[in-house]
Design a protein around this motif. Sequence first.
Motif: not given
Length: 201
Positions: A74-90
């Motif tokens: 969750w934190h890994a994806f949200h540290s990245l730019p779009s589209p990764s920071n649009s991950v809404n469920w892990v």
Amino acid sequence: MVHAEASTFAEGLSKKEVYGQVLEQAKALFEGQRNWVTDVVELGLVSSYRKQSDMLTSLTLQASNLANTASLLWHAFHSLPSPSNSVNWVGFYVLDPKAPQQLILGPFQGQVACQTIALGKGVCGTAAQSKRTQLVDNVDKFPGHIACDGATKSEIVVPVVKDGETVAIIDIDCAELNGFSVEDRVALEELAELLAESCDF
Ligand code: SME
């Protein structure tokens, strides 16, 4: 000692670097921990603990590898730019030990989700049954996609296979189309192998 810092990802890293950190932290967190989730059998031993603090220490040490992995991702994806920071469920679905024809909801980060998924159904059930990663650029085009959250536009599901059988799946949803690439697939398959080796399912 597990520290919250393990799930801190610096801004500006490449996806390759972020996945490198996920795998490194996961290996460190799994060391000496074979539990995919806090062992409920342990709860039956509560009366054998001399004092409550002994019991709490023991339960704390029973860190859940899947729960920690969901946090890392969750934190890994949200540290990245779009589209990764649009991950809404892990999170994870695990083969139901009481009904092996279905998956049950495991540890996750995000909004509440469906509790059971039959093997062969949806993206998760398809990955579990086929033992193959499902990389879905547009969930509306995946026949039988189960829409737990209408905001989800793309999804990747990677099976965790142990001794030739699916024991769990990693499921990641994104609120943007084409949220995942082959780079995600390769890194998540490596993570799935690590989980299969590191946990007692
Ligand atoms: N979309 C999944 C269901 C699980 S949720 O995304 C958390 C599927 O089609 O299997």
